[in-house]
Scaffold this active site. Structure first.
Site, short mmCIF file in Angstrom:
data_model
loop_
_atom_site.label_atom_id
_atom_site.label_comp_id
_atom_site.label_asym_id
_atom_site.label_seq_id
_atom_site.Cartn_x
_atom_site.Cartn_y
_atom_site.Cartn_z
CD GLU A 45 -6.48 -10.07 -7.08
OE1 GLU A 45 -7.71 -9.91 -7.10
OE2 GLU A 45 -5.92 -11.03 -7.61
CB THR A 50 -8.70 0.48 -3.82
OG1 THR A 50 -8.70 -0.53 -4.84
CG2 THR A 50 -10.09 1.10 -3.73
NE ARG A 196 -5.56 -6.65 -8.87
CZ ARG A 196 -4.42 -6.39 -8.25
NH1 ARG A 196 -4.17 -5.19 -7.79
NH2 ARG A 196 -3.52 -7.33 -8.06
CG ASP A 218 0.47 0.94 -4.18
OD1 ASP A 218 0.66 -0.13 -3.57
OD2 ASP A 218 -0.32 1.05 -5.13
CD GLN A 222 0.18 -9.16 -7.47
OE1 GLN A 222 0.78 -8.10 -7.51
NE2 GLN A 222 -1.13 -9.23 -7.37
#
Length: 380
Positions: A45, A50, A196, A218, A222
């Site tokens: 996150e 994005t 998301r 990318d 996590q």
């Protein structure tokens, strides 16, 4: 020439195949020398996906209608996830609805969300049918979600969001509930940028800058996804490491105990020590500066990082403190180490949902990446 005349057809065919392979290898080498490999790394996150979406807007054709349609279920899922997270947190934080309207809306929403959850678990429901069920249920509870979002007790729980897990875009999507639940809904660019979806695979994008191909990778941030990172480490030109400034008062999803920024700092330090990244440019994006500035005065940075002695109201001082914490992670230069073997860290404050901001920053990043590329192949 004499060998070719005297050789057998089989030998001539083998020689021809070898020549073609050699030529292909040379072409592959020339192509590789014109390709930059850029890794997006960072904890969960932090805004990596994005940023990748922004590159589609800045250097590509943006989002076509097919992609916008593909993102509708993701955005509706974000709206449902935000609503459920706040309602669940109200129970754990012992916040009760005082109004009958809030109680009724809560019951109606939870019932519909449970219906959707049961359908998702059913092996008899395919993806197309699932989208129909979600839309039908969302239409039936659209007004109830709007009622909840206006309810002071629901809002009170939202205001305590740092005490539980809630997506950053919760407020944005709850404000657009009626639009998102409408059958004719088509996402705007900002809706897509704020959506998301956890990255569980390695996502590759290619952009062309000054006749050089930049391959951007990318990978999930996590903990369970980081074992995949090493697959991408070979032949890297530069790294963009993203960390969320607004994470200083939040805990990671994996254990709900570890401070997110502390986790990001440790991860950044580990990245800088990897031998793969010596002599590489490390570009640090301290992201979500907008969210950081909004919360800075109400959530004290010094409560989470006791070394901070700066202003409690000026977010610029807080941002500079965080930047210095990250830059301090760079390994000290050894006296007997050749300066060319060092990695270089370039830091920027960013807002990944702001296209103008990312466009300006990425112009600087392009120069850094291309300079590193030229140095790597001794072209300067």
């Amino acid at each position: 020439m004499c060998w070719w005349i005297c050789s057998t057809p089989e030998e001539q065919e083998a020689a021809s195949r070898t020549a073609k392979i050699d030529e292909q290898l040379k072409e592959d080498k020339r192509s590789q020398e014109k390709t930059v490999k850029l890794l997006l790394l960072g904890s969960g996150e932090s805004g990596k996906s994005t940023f990748l979406k922004q590159l589609r807007i800045i250097n590509g054709d943006g989002f076509d209608q097919s992609y916008r349609t593909e993102m509708i279920p993701v955005i509706r899922s974000n709206l449902m996830q935000a609503t459920r997270s706040i309602l669940a947190a109200m129970a754990t934080l012992y916040i009760r609805f005082e109004s009958n309207e809030g109680k009724e809306a809560s019951g109606k929403v939870l019932s519909a969300l449970n219906e959707i959850q049961n359908a998702e678990r059913s092996a008899d429901v395919d993806e197309g049918r699932m989208d129909e069920i979600i839309l039908h249920q969302l239409q039936s509870i659209s007004k109830a979600i709007v009622t909840l979002w206006k309810d002071p007790d629901f809002r009170s729980c939202y205001d305590r969001r740092r005490e539980y897990q809630l997506i950053d875009s919760a407020e944005y999507f709850l404000d657009k509930t009626e639009q998102i639940c409408d059958p004719s809904y088509s996402p705007e660019d900002q809706d897509i940028l704020r959506s998301r979806k956890k990255t569980t695979t390695i996502v590759e994008s290619v952009i062309d800058i000054k006749k050089v191909k930049i391959r951007v990778y990318d990978v999930g941030g996590q903990r369970r996804e980081r074992r995949k990172w090493i697959q991408c480490f070979d032949n890297v030109t530069s790294i963009i490491f993203l960390s969320s400034l607004s994470d200083y008062d939040l805990k990671i999803e994996e254990d709900n105990r570890t401070n997110r920024m502390a986790e990001s700092l440790e991860l950044f330090g580990t990245i800088l020590e990897y031998p793969w990244f010596r002599k590489k440019s490390i570009i640090l994006f301290l992201n979500k500066k907008d969210l950081f500035e909004l919360k800075f005065a109400s959530s004290q940075l010094s409560d989470y990082f006791h070394e901070y002695k700066g202003s409690k109201t000026n977010p610029d001082e807080g941002k500079q403190f965080i930047r210095e914490m990250f830059e301090a992670k760079k390994p000290p230069h050894s006296p007997d180490q050749d300066p060319v073997d060092q990695s270089f860290v370039y830091s920027h404050f960013t807002c990944a949902t702001d296209t103008d901001n990312i466009s300006r920053v990425f112009k600087d990043v392009q120069e850094i990446i291309l300079r590193t590329y030229l140095n790597e192949f001794n072209l300067v």
